[in-house]
Design an enzyme around this catalytic site. Sequence first.
Site, short mmCIF file in Angstrom:
data_model
loop_
_atom_site.label_atom_id
_atom_site.label_comp_id
_atom_site.label_asym_id
_atom_site.label_seq_id
_atom_site.Cartn_x
_atom_site.Cartn_y
_atom_site.Cartn_z
N ARG A 142 0.82 -1.21 0.00
CA ARG A 142 0.00 0.00 0.00
C ARG A 142 0.85 1.26 0.00
NH1 ARG A 142 -5.51 -1.77 2.44
NH2 ARG A 142 -6.15 0.40 2.47
N TYR A 145 0.77 4.25 -2.56
CA TYR A 145 -0.34 5.18 -2.38
C TYR A 145 -0.13 6.03 -1.12
CZ TYR A 145 -5.26 6.70 -2.01
OH TYR A 145 -6.43 7.44 -1.92
N GLU A 147 2.51 6.54 0.91
CA GLU A 147 3.70 7.42 0.97
C GLU A 147 3.65 8.47 -0.14
OE1 GLU A 147 5.32 7.56 3.53
OE2 GLU A 147 5.97 5.63 4.31
N LYS A 149 0.96 9.92 -1.20
CA LYS A 149 0.06 10.97 -0.70
C LYS A 149 0.72 11.78 0.42
CE LYS A 149 -3.90 10.39 -2.96
NZ LYS A 149 -4.65 11.44 -3.64
N ASN A 174 -13.02 7.09 3.76
CA ASN A 174 -13.79 6.25 2.81
C ASN A 174 -15.10 6.92 2.39
OD1 ASN A 174 -12.03 4.49 4.47
ND2 ASN A 174 -12.82 2.90 3.11
N ASN A 190 -18.16 -3.45 -4.09
CA ASN A 190 -18.07 -4.93 -4.15
C ASN A 190 -19.31 -5.58 -3.54
OD1 ASN A 190 -15.71 -5.56 -5.41
ND2 ASN A 190 -14.81 -6.61 -3.68
N GLN A 209 -12.75 -5.56 11.16
CA GLN A 209 -12.11 -4.27 10.91
C GLN A 209 -13.19 -3.24 10.64
OE1 GLN A 209 -12.25 -6.79 8.75
NE2 GLN A 209 -11.65 -6.27 6.68
N ASP A 273 -3.77 -4.11 5.86
CA ASP A 273 -5.14 -3.60 5.83
C ASP A 273 -5.44 -2.97 7.22
OD1 ASP A 273 -7.74 -4.35 3.96
OD2 ASP A 273 -8.29 -4.07 6.05
N PRO A 274 -5.74 -1.67 7.29
CA PRO A 274 -5.94 -1.06 8.61
C PRO A 274 -7.08 -1.70 9.40
CG PRO A 274 -5.68 0.62 6.93
CD PRO A 274 -5.82 -0.69 6.21
P1 NAD Z 1 -11.10 7.35 -9.01
O1 NAD Z 1 -10.13 6.29 -9.34
O2 NAD Z 1 -12.52 7.15 -9.38
O3 NAD Z 1 -10.63 8.73 -9.61
C1 NAD Z 1 -9.29 9.09 -9.85
C2 NAD Z 1 -9.22 9.74 -11.21
O4 NAD Z 1 -7.87 10.15 -11.47
C3 NAD Z 1 -9.63 8.81 -12.35
O5 NAD Z 1 -10.54 9.47 -13.20
C4 NAD Z 1 -8.31 8.51 -13.05
O6 NAD Z 1 -8.48 8.20 -14.42
C5 NAD Z 1 -7.54 9.77 -12.81
N1 NAD Z 1 -6.08 9.62 -12.86
C6 NAD Z 1 -5.33 8.66 -12.28
N2 NAD Z 1 -4.02 8.88 -12.55
C7 NAD Z 1 -3.96 10.00 -13.32
C8 NAD Z 1 -2.91 10.73 -13.92
N3 NAD Z 1 -1.63 10.36 -13.80
N4 NAD Z 1 -3.24 11.83 -14.64
C9 NAD Z 1 -4.52 12.22 -14.81
N5 NAD Z 1 -5.55 11.56 -14.26
C10 NAD Z 1 -5.27 10.47 -13.53
O7 NAD Z 1 -10.97 7.62 -7.45
P2 NAD Z 1 -11.81 8.58 -6.48
O8 NAD Z 1 -12.40 7.74 -5.44
O9 NAD Z 1 -12.66 9.49 -7.27
O10 NAD Z 1 -10.62 9.41 -5.81
C11 NAD Z 1 -10.31 10.73 -6.19
C12 NAD Z 1 -9.24 11.28 -5.28
O11 NAD Z 1 -9.70 11.28 -3.93
C13 NAD Z 1 -7.95 10.46 -5.30
O12 NAD Z 1 -6.86 11.35 -5.26
C14 NAD Z 1 -8.01 9.66 -4.03
O13 NAD Z 1 -6.72 9.36 -3.54
C15 NAD Z 1 -8.76 10.60 -3.11
N6 NAD Z 1 -9.47 9.83 -2.06
C16 NAD Z 1 -10.61 9.12 -2.34
C17 NAD Z 1 -11.23 8.39 -1.33
C18 NAD Z 1 -12.51 7.61 -1.56
O14 NAD Z 1 -13.00 6.98 -0.63
N7 NAD Z 1 -13.10 7.65 -2.73
C19 NAD Z 1 -10.67 8.37 -0.04
C20 NAD Z 1 -9.50 9.07 0.19
C21 NAD Z 1 -8.91 9.82 -0.82
N1 UDP Z 2 -13.08 -5.52 2.04
C1 UDP Z 2 -13.75 -6.71 2.20
N2 UDP Z 2 -14.31 -7.29 1.11
C2 UDP Z 2 -14.26 -6.74 -0.13
C3 UDP Z 2 -13.57 -5.51 -0.29
C4 UDP Z 2 -12.98 -4.93 0.81
O1 UDP Z 2 -13.85 -7.24 3.31
O2 UDP Z 2 -14.81 -7.34 -1.06
C5 UDP Z 2 -12.48 -4.87 3.23
C6 UDP Z 2 -11.01 -4.47 3.08
O3 UDP Z 2 -10.15 -5.54 3.43
C7 UDP Z 2 -10.93 -3.32 4.07
C8 UDP Z 2 -12.31 -2.67 3.99
O4 UDP Z 2 -13.18 -3.65 3.42
O5 UDP Z 2 -10.73 -3.80 5.38
C9 UDP Z 2 -12.35 -1.41 3.15
O6 UDP Z 2 -11.73 -1.71 1.92
P1 UDP Z 2 -11.64 -0.65 0.73
O7 UDP Z 2 -10.77 -1.27 -0.32
O8 UDP Z 2 -13.00 -0.23 0.33
O9 UDP Z 2 -10.95 0.62 1.36
P2 UDP Z 2 -9.64 0.86 2.28
O10 UDP Z 2 -9.05 -0.42 2.73
O11 UDP Z 2 -8.74 1.65 1.41
O12 UDP Z 2 -10.22 1.61 3.43
#
Ligand code: NAD
Ligand code: UDP
Length: 335
Positions: A142, A145, A147, A149, A174, A190, A209, A273-274
Amino acid sequence: MKKKILVTGGAGFLGSHLCEKLLQYGHDVICADNLFTGSKENILHLMDNPYFEFLRHDITFPLFVEVDEIYNLACPASPIHYQYDPVQTTKTSVHGAINMLGLAKRTKAKILQASTSEVYGDPAVHPQTENYFGNVNPVGPRSCYDEGKRCAETLFFDYYREHKLRVKVARIFNTYGPRMHPNDGRVVSNFIVQALQNNNITIYGEGNQTRSFCYVDNLIDGLIKLMETNDDVTGPVNIGNPNEFTIKELAEQIIEMTHSTSKLVYKSLPENDPVRRQPDITLANKILGWEPTIELEEGLTHTINYFSEISSSQNLDVKPERFEKYFQKSVSESA
Ligand code: NAD
Ligand code: UDP
């Protein structure tokens, strides 16, 4: 006042909702995305708007546009996608941040970074406050991602101190909702897809978790509020919903809401996995007057409706079995 706003990652899950909201507020929006995990489908409904422009662009390369604000969201966010090409993931976070900060410096734009609760790693402090430095493995699967960020946050604050840039850093927890990628392996998408197809629900580990799930509309409001704060407010600030659920509780709620016949199956837990994750949002509440208003049941209703629609469509390929190869064999199956 109409602003020219760049949203990187604007064709992704969060980015597409953000573009939509900024257009509703009357702004001129440029969406830059390389479509790695995003799609044109997510922004098709915006394409006819003359104030919306899509650029297929990879932010690891410089971009020359004239803008007032930048929301830097580009980065694959689900473990399956960010581990697909980890070097590119780190480059997107680090080179991407340098390029977007350089753009902000030249145009004097305000810039917001979509950071993540992953900067806390597997947290030793619960709930997580912004002054907690985290517990992150720098060499695990992980890390590209987490590090990446963390380094992006460092760059934001160095540009703030060195170049007096107007920066904002949001630590997003999340988030779920319509337009999550059906195949990106995140837990909410999922489980909903599995439940709708009456397939086994894959719980990793024992399902004890926890995660705290924020509905996308609330999250987007938080990001926009943060961008609109005074220049002395930089963050980092947690944005998320503090209501914490175990993964097993989430699975049971989704089975109930979809009237599914799915069974729970237990798979091994992915590395690093946290165990627990819950935001302390005192700071967001204080400086933004923000708190989430949409609770899990309501948010899941919208999300289940969305996935019901797309899984019946001919064009979308929903294949939960794609995750099998990432998460090894089933260890037990509930009766
Ligand atoms: P996502 O994968 O749906 O969106 C990411 C977008 O970035 C995609 O459209 C992808 O095509 C684009 N992308 C990836 N690499 C690129 C690059 N090198 N140049 C241009 N575009 C690029 O994910 P999301 O859930 O919409 O997440 C958006 C942002 O929010 C991310 O930075 C993610 O780290 C952050 N974030 C999301 C969550 C969440 O729960 N959804 C949680 C924490 C942080
Ligand atoms: N997870 C799970 N079943 C799945 C997908 C994810 O049990 O089919 C668990 C995963 O191991 C984690 C939590 O759900 O503990 C959240 O996972 P997700 O990938 O959505 O986000 P993140 O781990 O980045 O918080």
